[in-house]
Motif scaffolding. Structure first.
Motif, PDB file in Angstrom:
ATOM      1  N   PRO A 110       0.765  -1.183  -0.118  1.00 34.06           N
ATOM      2  CA  PRO A 110       0.017   0.231   0.362  1.00 34.06           C
ATOM      3  C   PRO A 110       0.762   1.011  -0.090  1.00 34.06           C
ATOM      4  O   PRO A 110       2.062   1.227   0.606  1.00 34.06           O
ATOM      5  CB  PRO A 110      -0.667  -0.172   1.137  1.00 34.06           C
ATOM      6  CG  PRO A 110       0.183  -0.853   2.131  1.00 34.06           C
ATOM      7  CD  PRO A 110       1.044  -2.361   1.232  1.00 34.06           C
ATOM      8  N   THR A 114      -3.159   5.156   0.811  1.00 32.74           N
ATOM      9  CA  THR A 114      -3.813   4.477   1.604  1.00 32.74           C
ATOM     10  C   THR A 114      -3.714   4.464   2.918  1.00 32.74           C
ATOM     11  O   THR A 114      -4.470   4.183   3.071  1.00 32.74           O
ATOM     12  CB  THR A 114      -3.163   3.200   0.352  1.00 32.74           C
ATOM     13  OG1 THR A 114      -3.489   3.952  -0.893  1.00 32.74           O
ATOM     14  CG2 THR A 114      -4.879   2.040   0.616  1.00 32.74           C
ATOM     15  N   SER A 117      -5.368   6.806   4.806  1.00 34.84           N
ATOM     16  CA  SER A 117      -7.099   6.619   4.476  1.00 34.84           C
ATOM     17  C   SER A 117      -7.234   5.522   6.107  1.00 34.84           C
ATOM     18  O   SER A 117      -8.829   5.500   5.647  1.00 34.84           O
ATOM     19  CB  SER A 117      -7.452   6.265   3.309  1.00 34.84           C
ATOM     20  OG  SER A 117      -6.799   5.372   2.920  1.00 34.84           O
ATOM     21  N   LEU A 246     -11.314   0.597   0.703  1.00 31.18           N
ATOM     22  CA  LEU A 246      -9.925   0.865   1.031  1.00 31.18           C
ATOM     23  C   LEU A 246      -9.186  -0.762   0.238  1.00 31.18           C
ATOM     24  O   LEU A 246      -8.702  -0.795  -0.358  1.00 31.18           O
ATOM     25  CB  LEU A 246      -9.680   1.013   2.729  1.00 31.18           C
ATOM     26  CG  LEU A 246      -9.589   1.872   2.934  1.00 31.18           C
ATOM     27  CD1 LEU A 246      -9.947   2.105   4.578  1.00 31.18           C
ATOM     28  CD2 LEU A 246      -9.123   2.997   2.294  1.00 31.18           C
ATOM     29  N   GLN A 250      -9.555   0.507  -4.933  1.00 33.61           N
ATOM     30  CA  GLN A 250      -8.283   1.780  -5.329  1.00 33.61           C
ATOM     31  C   GLN A 250      -8.019   1.569  -6.748  1.00 33.61           C
ATOM     32  O   GLN A 250      -8.683   0.721  -7.311  1.00 33.61           O
ATOM     33  CB  GLN A 250      -6.919   0.796  -4.201  1.00 33.61           C
ATOM     34  CG  GLN A 250      -7.623   1.497  -2.267  1.00 33.61           C
ATOM     35  CD  GLN A 250      -8.177   3.065  -2.265  1.00 33.61           C
ATOM     36  OE1 GLN A 250      -6.651   3.451  -2.315  1.00 33.61           O
ATOM     37  NE2 GLN A 250      -8.821   3.522  -1.688  1.00 33.61           N
ATOM     38  N   GLN A 254      -3.956  -1.302  -6.308  1.00 35.56           N
ATOM     39  CA  GLN A 254      -3.362  -1.314  -4.555  1.00 35.56           C
ATOM     40  C   GLN A 254      -4.122  -0.903  -3.888  1.00 35.56           C
ATOM     41  O   GLN A 254      -4.586   0.098  -2.628  1.00 35.56           O
ATOM     42  CB  GLN A 254      -3.202   0.639  -5.090  1.00 35.56           C
ATOM     43  CG  GLN A 254      -1.688   0.879  -6.258  1.00 35.56           C
ATOM     44  CD  GLN A 254      -1.785   1.870  -6.475  1.00 35.56           C
ATOM     45  OE1 GLN A 254      -2.329   3.348  -5.160  1.00 35.56           O
ATOM     46  NE2 GLN A 254      -1.151   2.522  -6.887  1.00 35.56           N
ATOM     47  N   ASN A 255      -5.269  -2.359  -3.890  1.00 38.79           N
ATOM     48  CA  ASN A 255      -6.366  -2.425  -3.109  1.00 38.79           C
ATOM     49  C   ASN A 255      -5.323  -3.235  -2.293  1.00 38.79           C
ATOM     50  O   ASN A 255      -4.514  -3.582  -1.894  1.00 38.79           O
ATOM     51  CB  ASN A 255      -7.633  -3.540  -4.302  1.00 38.79           C
ATOM     52  CG  ASN A 255      -8.276  -3.184  -4.590  1.00 38.79           C
ATOM     53  OD1 ASN A 255      -8.565  -2.036  -4.766  1.00 38.79           O
ATOM     54  ND2 ASN A 255      -8.400  -3.423  -5.986  1.00 38.79           N
TER      55      ASN A 255
END
Length: 478
Positions: A110, A114, A117, A246, A250, A254-255
């Motif tokens: 990540p 991210t 967040s 999240l 993304q 990049q999840n």
């Protein structure tokens, strides 16, 4: 596509971070570990709250005499138990970065944006945990565990409003069954009479002692506990939606992996406590039962843990149980199926109750018996009926048990919707995201019925289902 009944090739095993072994004995072992560790998370938390130790603050020896005070007090510290949980959750980062556990194929680590967040779901997780733990102070561990099933109701309603998901007829019936179950269990938990043992002193554990009859004050506290647990599940349902973004919304690649998300929520929780601990300690104390939400003396908490090896051991057991449960649930869902995972979750609720009964009736000492739960007629029978409704509603919601009065068309339409969700976004990354989203909904509020493709789920979709379902479901750990 990897067949579900064949062991994954070495390169897939390495990517998925599997613990080796594919035999039936291996699977049964981890299923047993998952059930035991899941039960321990609730029991160890409840036993901590009922364990007495010497601290810095005074408490009343009896409920009806505020002048008779002592520093030997029950460890009624819901915020400290949240701190323990966040510490255990943060250890998931070691599993992710050092051992490669839960790293999805093709997914990068990540970004800093991210990670930042994660603060919102981390805050929601902290809030729902402290509300639930405070509620656990006033109800038995079995009533607490069963009442947590109400998250299905809240998740269903919020997912329809905020995610645009459609509930089929069997979902609505299941929600009605779960609602009835929670009402029945709450009624039993409020009015059941806890028998006292004349051979045991009131000071051996953390119980209140006194008369068998529930006082109006005790009934009021039970209602308060149930209300706090229900509010906690509402917060949990909101948290589900925040976390889904999240994990699935993304940019490509990049999840956030569920293991990584849990770890960073734990780390964010520890950062929150840097400010929360002094604020809670300095906040005004209150004799109100709900006062533990805004005040907790962490210096007193530390003194109690330091003065009691038993309490320190319980804290260690609680943290280890949360971490072990996370690992075991991953293995079970990856190697068996989401269906088995759901059944084991139901068994966990029953396991908490049976363990409490076992401690009360089979405990060899007054101390052990004080941590148990008695069978009280007729309220325990009512609680048993509520558990049956909860089990039926939960399994019916997942589509594992088909309700005979619901047409097969409804189930077929749910499976078709699930197939569309699985293919959403196209390609491996799209399926992986759909798998994680479906896995999370299976863990808390499976909104798409029984359309789980076990063969597909062993690939990226199954990785999402397994990690998400086990780790995110167990963060409340209780």
């Amino acid at each position: 596509m990897i067949e579900a009944d064949k062991p994954p090739p070495p390169e897939v095993k390495e990517e998925l971070g599997f613990v080796g072994g594919n035999s039936s004995g291996f699977k049964l072992f981890w299923a047993f570990v998952m059930l035991v560790s899941g039960t321990l998370t609730t029991l160890s938390a409840k036993i901590q709250f009922e364990t007495k130790a010497h601290g810095l603050n005074n408490c009343s020896r009896t409920l009806d005499d505020d002048a008779d005070v002592t520093t030997y007090c029950p460890f009624n510290k819901p915020w400290f138990s949240v701190l323990e949980m966040k510490s255990a959750m943060s250890l998931c980062l070691i599993l992710y970065y050092c051992l490669g556990w839960g790293k999805d194929p093709g997914m990068s680590d990540p970004s800093w944006k991210t990670v930042c967040s994660v603060w919102l779901p981390a805050m929601l997780d902290l809030l729902n945990t402290v509300l639930g733990n405070t509620g656990l102070l006033f109800v038995s561990s079995s009533v607490y565990q069963m009442t947590r099933g109400s998250v299905v109701v809240f998740s269903a309603l919020l997912s329809v409003k905020w995610l645009g998901k459609e509930l089929r007829a069997f979902h609505l019936w299941a929600v009605a069954l779960v609602t009835c179950a929670v009402a029945v269990v709450g009624l039993a938990g409020t009015f059941e009479e806890e028998p006292s043992d004349p051979k045991c002193s009131d000071d051996v554990g953390g119980g209140d002692g006194g008369s068998d009859a529930p006082s109006s004050s005790a009934n009021g506290q039970a209602f308060l506990g149930l209300g706090l647990i229900l509010v906690a599940q509402l917060v949990t349902a909101v948290q589900i939606i925040a976390e889904e973004r999240l994990m699935t919304k993304q940019p490509k690649g990049q999840n956030l992996s569920p293991v990584c998300l849990v770890g960073y929520e734990g780390l964010w929780g520890l950062l929150f406590f840097a400010g929360l601990a002094p604020a809670l300690t300095l906040s005004p104390d209150s004799n109100l039962a709900v006062g533990s939400i805004w005040h907790e003396d962490f210096l007193d908490s530390a003194a109690q843990v330091a003065s009691s090896p038993r309490l320190a051991a319980l804290a260690g057991v609680y943290m280890v149980a949360i971490l072990v449960y996370n690992v075991a649930a991953n293995v079970v869902t990856q190697r068996l199926s989401a269906v088995v995972r759901a059944i084991l979750e139901a068994c966990r609720t029953l396991g908490v109750w049976l363990a409490g009964l076992g401690l009360f009736y089979l405990g060899g000492s007054c101390l052990i018996r004080s941590y148990g739960e008695a069978w009280v007629v007729p309220w325990s029978f009512l609680e048993l009926g509520g558990f049956g409704l909860l089990l039926l509603g939960t399994l019916a919601y997942k589509g594992i048990v088909k309700l005979p009065w619901v047409s097969e068309v409804e189930y077929a339409m749910a499976e078709e919707a699930e197939a569309r969700n699985t293919d959403r976004g196209g390609g491996p990354n799209g399926k992986a995201a759909a798998g994680m989203e479906e896995g999370y909904s299976q863990a808390y509020s499976p909104l798409e019925g029984s359309g789980t493709d076990v063969d597909q789920s062993l690939g990226q979709g199954r990785l999402g289902k397994g990690l998400e379902q086990s780790l995110l479901d167990s963060r409340a750990g209780l």
